[in-house]
Design a protein around this motif. Structure first.
Motif, PDB file in Angstrom:
ATOM      1  N   PHE A 231       0.843  -1.206   0.000  1.00  0.00           N
ATOM      2  CA  PHE A 231       0.000   0.000   0.000  1.00  0.00           C
ATOM      3  C   PHE A 231       0.878   1.256   0.000  1.00  0.00           C
ATOM      4  N   ALA A 232       1.861   1.264   0.932  1.00  0.00           N
ATOM      5  CA  ALA A 232       2.715   2.439   1.071  1.00  0.00           C
ATOM      6  C   ALA A 232       3.536   2.669  -0.195  1.00  0.00           C
ATOM      7  N   THR A 233       4.036   1.577  -0.777  1.00  0.00           N
ATOM      8  CA  THR A 233       4.861   1.726  -1.986  1.00  0.00           C
ATOM      9  C   THR A 233       4.016   2.281  -3.130  1.00  0.00           C
ATOM     10  N   LEU A 234       2.817   1.755  -3.221  1.00  0.00           N
ATOM     11  CA  LEU A 234       1.914   2.189  -4.293  1.00  0.00           C
ATOM     12  C   LEU A 234       1.609   3.681  -4.184  1.00  0.00           C
ATOM     13  N   VAL A 235       1.189   4.102  -2.994  1.00  0.00           N
ATOM     14  CA  VAL A 235       0.789   5.514  -2.862  1.00  0.00           C
ATOM     15  C   VAL A 235       1.998   6.445  -2.781  1.00  0.00           C
ATOM     16  N   SER A 236       3.198   5.892  -2.590  1.00  0.00           N
ATOM     17  CA  SER A 236       4.387   6.737  -2.599  1.00  0.00           C
ATOM     18  C   SER A 236       4.913   6.902  -4.015  1.00  0.00           C
ATOM     19  N   CYS A 237       5.063   5.785  -4.709  1.00  0.00           N
ATOM     20  CA  CYS A 237       5.718   5.825  -6.020  1.00  0.00           C
ATOM     21  C   CYS A 237       4.877   6.534  -7.087  1.00  0.00           C
ATOM     22  N   LEU A 238       3.586   6.197  -7.136  1.00  0.00           N
ATOM     23  CA  LEU A 238       2.762   6.719  -8.229  1.00  0.00           C
ATOM     24  C   LEU A 238       2.743   8.246  -8.303  1.00  0.00           C
ATOM     25  N   PRO A 239       2.327   8.957  -7.213  1.00  0.00           N
ATOM     26  CA  PRO A 239       2.279  10.430  -7.330  1.00  0.00           C
ATOM     27  C   PRO A 239       3.654  11.047  -7.515  1.00  0.00           C
ATOM     28  N   CYS A 240       4.685  10.434  -6.889  1.00  0.00           N
ATOM     29  CA  CYS A 240       6.015  11.030  -7.004  1.00  0.00           C
ATOM     30  C   CYS A 240       6.553  10.914  -8.419  1.00  0.00           C
ATOM     31  N   CYS A 241       6.390   9.722  -9.012  1.00  0.00           N
ATOM     32  CA  CYS A 241       6.865   9.543 -10.386  1.00  0.00           C
ATOM     33  C   CYS A 241       6.148  10.519 -11.322  1.00  0.00           C
ATOM     34  N   LEU A 242       4.848  10.678 -11.107  1.00  0.00           N
ATOM     35  CA  LEU A 242       4.070  11.597 -11.951  1.00  0.00           C
ATOM     36  C   LEU A 242       4.532  13.036 -11.770  1.00  0.00           C
ATOM     37  N   LEU A 243       4.706  13.426 -10.511  1.00  0.00           N
ATOM     38  CA  LEU A 243       5.121  14.811 -10.233  1.00  0.00           C
ATOM     39  C   LEU A 243       6.485  15.107 -10.842  1.00  0.00           C
ATOM     40  N   ILE A 244       7.404  14.161 -10.699  1.00  0.00           N
ATOM     41  CA  ILE A 244       8.750  14.393 -11.210  1.00  0.00           C
ATOM     42  C   ILE A 244       8.743  14.412 -12.736  1.00  0.00           C
ATOM     43  N   LEU A 245       7.883  13.590 -13.321  1.00  0.00           N
ATOM     44  CA  LEU A 245       7.749  13.621 -14.784  1.00  0.00           C
ATOM     45  C   LEU A 245       7.246  14.997 -15.220  1.00  0.00           C
ATOM     46  N   LEU A 246       6.283  15.523 -14.473  1.00  0.00           N
ATOM     47  CA  LEU A 246       5.740  16.850 -14.757  1.00  0.00           C
ATOM     48  C   LEU A 246       6.841  17.902 -14.641  1.00  0.00           C
ATOM     49  N   SER A 247       7.647  17.782 -13.591  1.00  0.00           N
ATOM     50  CA  SER A 247       8.750  18.725 -13.386  1.00  0.00           C
ATOM     51  C   SER A 247       9.734  18.646 -14.547  1.00  0.00           C
ATOM     52  N   ASP A 248      10.073  17.420 -14.967  1.00  0.00           N
ATOM     53  CA  ASP A 248      11.053  17.253 -16.048  1.00  0.00           C
ATOM     54  C   ASP A 248      10.517  17.767 -17.377  1.00  0.00           C
ATOM     55  N   LEU A 249       9.208  17.583 -17.574  1.00  0.00           N
ATOM     56  CA  LEU A 249       8.599  18.125 -18.794  1.00  0.00           C
ATOM     57  C   LEU A 249       8.650  19.644 -18.769  1.00  0.00           C
ATOM     58  N   ALA A 250       8.358  20.213 -17.577  1.00  0.00           N
ATOM     59  CA  ALA A 250       8.383  21.677 -17.437  1.00  0.00           C
ATOM     60  C   ALA A 250       9.783  22.214 -17.681  1.00  0.00           C
ATOM     61  N   LEU A 251      10.778  21.477 -17.246  1.00  0.00           N
ATOM     62  CA  LEU A 251      12.169  21.926 -17.420  1.00  0.00           C
ATOM     63  C   LEU A 251      12.729  21.572 -18.802  1.00  0.00           C
ATOM     64  N   GLN A 252      11.896  20.962 -19.599  1.00  0.00           N
ATOM     65  CA  GLN A 252      12.270  20.509 -20.946  1.00  0.00           C
ATOM     66  C   GLN A 252      13.418  19.511 -20.920  1.00  0.00           C
ATOM     67  N   LEU A 253      13.564  18.798 -19.830  1.00  0.00           N
ATOM     68  CA  LEU A 253      14.644  17.819 -19.729  1.00  0.00           C
ATOM     69  C   LEU A 253      14.389  16.637 -20.666  1.00  0.00           C
ATOM     70  N   TRP A 254      13.109  16.338 -20.861  1.00  0.00           N
ATOM     71  CA  TRP A 254      12.752  15.194 -21.688  1.00  0.00           C
ATOM     72  C   TRP A 254      13.289  15.362 -23.109  1.00  0.00           C
ATOM     73  N   VAL A 255      13.265  16.612 -23.583  1.00  0.00           N
ATOM     74  CA  VAL A 255      13.724  16.882 -24.949  1.00  0.00           C
ATOM     75  C   VAL A 255      15.247  16.931 -24.983  1.00  0.00           C
ATOM     76  N   ARG A 256      15.824  17.565 -23.965  1.00  0.00           N
ATOM     77  CA  ARG A 256      17.260  17.853 -24.051  1.00  0.00           C
ATOM     78  C   ARG A 256      18.152  16.764 -23.463  1.00  0.00           C
ATOM     79  N   THR A 257      17.715  16.142 -22.384  1.00  0.00           N
ATOM     80  CA  THR A 257      18.548  15.100 -21.810  1.00  0.00           C
ATOM     81  C   THR A 257      17.675  14.003 -21.188  1.00  0.00           C
ATOM     82  N   PRO A 258      17.090  13.176 -22.061  1.00  0.00           N
ATOM     83  CA  PRO A 258      16.126  12.174 -21.588  1.00  0.00           C
ATOM     84  C   PRO A 258      16.712  11.197 -20.569  1.00  0.00           C
ATOM     85  N   ILE A 259      18.023  10.991 -20.644  1.00  0.00           N
ATOM     86  CA  ILE A 259      18.621  10.039 -19.696  1.00  0.00           C
ATOM     87  C   ILE A 259      18.443  10.497 -18.248  1.00  0.00           C
ATOM     88  N   VAL A 260      18.480  11.833 -18.026  1.00  0.00           N
ATOM     89  CA  VAL A 260      18.290  12.377 -16.669  1.00  0.00           C
ATOM     90  C   VAL A 260      16.851  12.110 -16.207  1.00  0.00           C
TER      91      VAL A 260
END
Lengths: 245, 580
Positions: B437-466
């Motif tokens: 339960f804890a892993t599920l509710v920890s990982c899902l929102p965090c992965c999503l939030l960080i993906l959102l942050s990386d998209l906002a920083l345009q990291l996905w386009v410039r350095t996808p490995i990060v």
């Protein structure tokens, strides 16, 4: 002393109490019986001001519990089914707080508190934090707190739950003794022998409707079952299928 | 004791005095318990608070010193500081208000003592004021912890006179009483007029808050990206903060009063004292208003909301349960059922997740506006650093979440342990289900939030490995924090408490929070440094690449170890635990 006039309470579409009409005179012990969900606790909560009736009114010694809740509350001692205590207060501190709330000065409260401690045999634990109490100890402390301001009406919601046989005896004796001295007791219970033993009259409620009010003897006569126990009479009266016929 | 004397009722002053005595006694025995049983916790708490305060103070001191150096023009500097103060305190006005409203709701409508008090002749106005004061005190300590380093740093940088420091506390307290008053008033009105729509009410309030934040943020960032951080941009930004400079706002009274005192040329800062009087009188008026509303609304709203049979859960929510059940299908049935139960309990208790949602909402907003900055390719190292910083912030918020909500799960199960404890299942299964339960509710929102942050920083386009590294680290954090909080929760349970907040605030919770913070640093910092150097070398440095590989592997290992060790400790303790 207690006057319940055509009281109705609804929860959304569900009628919890329907046109309840009751008069309980001074010094009477009244047992309010009914199956789970019949409307007993709702009625009690309306009497002590925790719920407000949708229709009708409740008066305690002439004081309307809705329009004048403080005067009504001043006359009531209330023992809930789940006694809440402040965990970080000692029993004595709790009694002092409750006595103060009902207007007693420290000088007035001290001897009365000592008396209640003795009556309810709280001496051994009254100066400990109440978080360390067992359910029975809590129940006895709540009883003492309800009596500390010498109420005119005592309202009890399942008073015997969690009490040991000695404490049960103590409560029964106390209720008899105080009612003889003029205290009016309104008690909801599933413990039918208790009702049979100490109640002057009983009221049976089912699905919010009052099915019967009177003495146990009157109930026997009404059901034409002179040898039956209260348990048998109660089950017959509240039996869904039988009632539907 | 004569009943006649009682029916006349006790005076309001006597009633207030009884409530004060009650509060003093409760606080005294709580403190005594606290000092006798949790010395380490007290030391940790005080130490960490002092550390946090010091860090904030240094940050604000350096920021004000930089402002003084960077903006030589005195009127512009004064206007800038005033604007910063106005916005800062307006935000805190909103946050203290919302917190107080939620705390008041918990203290009145979720607490058993109001049920007792309402059956006594106590005035409902006194009960409302008593609970308002409680909510205010609980809500404003955070405000004072955040506000005081800012104000003291400003005073020192500007060599403020002695009365500035003397007036700080009265200003902060009177301001808090207004902010809390607004929150409590809102709560009382909401519970009276729309008790069944309280969730919607809180949602609307949240949307309004985010809307106001968006308005400000839009004002700041809508200008041409090339002009960002220029003097022209600063002037424009100050103009846009005019909404926070409305003179009817308590935040304006506070900031103006304090700044007047800091720059007062006279021995007695009359204007500042005048504004303090305005704050105090409004704080007292808030108290009167709450007393009035309490006397009119409290009993009925309490009856409607609490004393009744409760509000039926709408059937429509069953779709969520069905979806979760489908999602959990691969798991064993017992684990699936316990997980579903925990998710339902969590979802149906707004007190559990509203503040958490507010945190994540603000983070989303921040990530959204991060993308407004124009990042040139030359700033790739800077972007990578911001990306990892965001990861750290999300990790820290996640650690507060796991400590606050996951750690107490075993402790509060203690009260209801007869349910699970008597079922024909292994105790280890219970612990595993909590871990999932804890892993599920920890990982899902965090992965999503960080993906959102990386998209906002345009990291996905410039350095996808990060971006991939971030996701790996998020999963590492999720597992480590879940394992730690579940394991420690079973190893150091507090079976006497039924309140998750109190369990989390205990020794075990505090220790878990400290270890969590250390873990986050250990998991994120080394790969962050290695990735930074690898990115600024424009992906050419082999040694930096090797460092990235080694640090990521280390982070994964740390995550595995910090999952296994606490879980083993937890299993051992939980298997032999006696639940009375």
């Amino acid at each position: 002393m207690i006057s319940i006039n055509n009281v109705t309470k609804r929860y959304d579409d569900k009628l919890a109490v329907d046109q309840l009409q009751l008069e309980i005179p001074r010094g009477e012990v009244f047992a309010f019986l009914g199956p789970n969900g019949a409307g007993k606790t709702t009625t009690i909560k309306m009497m002590v001001g925790l719920l407000i009736p949708d229709e009708g009114c409740i008066e305690i010694d002439g004081n309307n519990v809705v329009t004048d809740p403080r005067s009504a509350a001043a006359r009531i001692g209330y023992i809930p089914d789940q006694p809440h205590l402040y965990d970080k207060l000692t029993g004595r501190e709790f009694l002092e707080f409750m006595a103060g709330m009902y207007g007693a000065s420290d000088a007035e409260a001290a001897p009365e508190i000592d008396r209640q401690i003795e009556v309810f045999d709280l001496t051994a634990f009254v100066d400990r934090l109440s978080e360390t109490y067992s359910h029975g100890m809590k129940q006895r402390l709540v009883l003492a707190a309800a009596m500390v301001h010498q109420p005119q009406v005592l309202i009890l919601d399942e008073p015997m739950v969690g009490l040991d046989p000695q404490s049960m005896r103590l409560v029964k004796d106390l209720l008899k003794e105080r009612s003889a001295a003029g205290l009016t007791v309104f008690m909801s219970t599933h413990t039918l022998p208790l009702a049979e033993e100490i109640a002057d009259r009983i009221g049976v409620i089912r699905r919010g409707e009052l099915q019967f009010v009177g003495t146990v003897e009157e109930l026997k006569r009404a059901q034409n079952r002179h040898e039956a126990s209260l348990e048998g009479l109660f089950l017959d009266l509240t039996n869904e299928d039988a009632s539907a016929v | 004791m004569a009943t006649n004397s009682i029916t006349a009722g006790i005076s309001q002053a006597k009633e207030a005095s009884l409530f004060r005595t009650l509060r003093h006694r409760l606080i005294r025995s709580m403190l005594r318990d606290f000092l006798q049983q949790s010395r380490l916790r007290v030391v940790l708490l005080l130490g960490l608070t002092a550390l946090f305060w010091l860090a904030m103070f240094i940050l604000f001191y350096e920021a004000f010193a930089l402002l003084v150096t960077a903006i030589g023009h005195a009127p512009t500097l004064a206007r800038t500081v005033h604007a910063v103060y106005n916005v800062f305190f307006l935000s805190l006005l909103f946050m203290v208000g919302v917190s107080s409203g939620i705390l008041f709701y918990g203290a009145v409508y979720k607490s058993e003592d109001v049920r007792l008090l309402l059956t006594t002749p106590a005035r409902t106005s006194t009960i409302a004021i008593f609970k308002y004061q409680e909510a205010m005190l609980l809500a404003c300590w955070g405000f004072i912890l955040l506000g005081s380093p800012l104000l003291i740093a400003y005073g020192i940088v500007n060599a403020a006179p002695w009365h500035y420091y003397l007036l700080l506390l009265p200003f902060l307290l009177s301001f808090s009483s207004i902010a809390a008053g607004l929150g409590v008033t809102g709560c009382l009105l909401l519970m009276y007029f729309a008790p069944r729509r309280r969730l919607q009410g809180i949602t609307i309030l949240g949307i309004v808050g985010v809307g106001i934040a968006c308005y400000f943020a839009w004002g700041v960032f809508k200008s041409d990206q090339n002009e960002m951080l220029s003097i022209f941009w600063l002037q424009q930004t100050l103009d846009r903060f005019q909404l926070a400079e409305q003179r009817m706002l308590p935040s304006w009274w506070l900031s103006t009063g304090l700044l007047e005192s800091a720059h007062s040329q006279t021995a007695i800062p009359y204007e500042s004292l005048g504004l303090l009087c305005v704050l105090i009188s409004n704080g007292l008026a808030a108290s009167l208003l709450i007393g009035y509303l309490g006397s009119r609304l409290l009993r009925r709203s309490y009856g409607n909301l609490v004393a009744g049979p409760g509000i039926p859960i709408r059937f429509q929510t069953a779709w969520l349960d069905r979806a979760i059940q489908r999602l959990l299908r691969p798991l064993p049935q017992v684990v699936r059922l316990i997980l579903l139960k925990d998710l339902r309990l969590f979802r149906r208790d707004p007190l559990q997740w509203t503040q958490f949602l507010l945190f994540f909402g603000l983070l989303c907003l921040y990530f959204f506006y991060v993308r407004r900055f124009n990042y040139a390719n030359s700033l790739m190292g800077w972007m990578t650093a911001i990306g990892f910083m965001n990861l750290g912030v999300v990790g820290l918020i996640l650690s507060t979440f796991t400590t606050r909500f996951v750690f107490p799960m075993i402790s509060i199960e203690g009260y209801r342990f007869w349910i699970l404890g008597t079922l024909p299942i292994h105790r280890t299964t219970i612990l595993w289900s909590k871990f999932f339960f804890a892993t599920l509710v920890s990982c899902l929102p965090c992965c999503l939030l960080i993906l959102l942050s990386d998209l906002a920083l345009q990291l996905w386009v410039r350095t996808p490995i990060v971006v991939i590294l971030h996701q790996i680290l998020c999963i590492c954090m999720g597992f480590a924090l879940a394992g730690l909080s579940v394991g420690m929760g079973a190893y150091l349970p507090n079976l006497k408490e039924s309140s998750p907040a109190r369990v989390a605030a205990g020794f075990g919770g505090t220790l878990t929070l400290v270890i969590s913070a250390i873990l986050i640093v250990a998991i994120i910092l080394p790969p962050a440094v290695a990735s930074y150097f690898w990115v600024i070398s424009e992906y050419t440095s082999r040694s930096a690449l090797l460092a990235v590989f080694i640090t990521i592997t280390t982070s994964i290992l740390i995550s595995i170890i910090s999952t296994i060790i606490p879980m083993r400790l937890g299993f051992r303790a939980f298997r032999t635990m006696e639940l009375r």
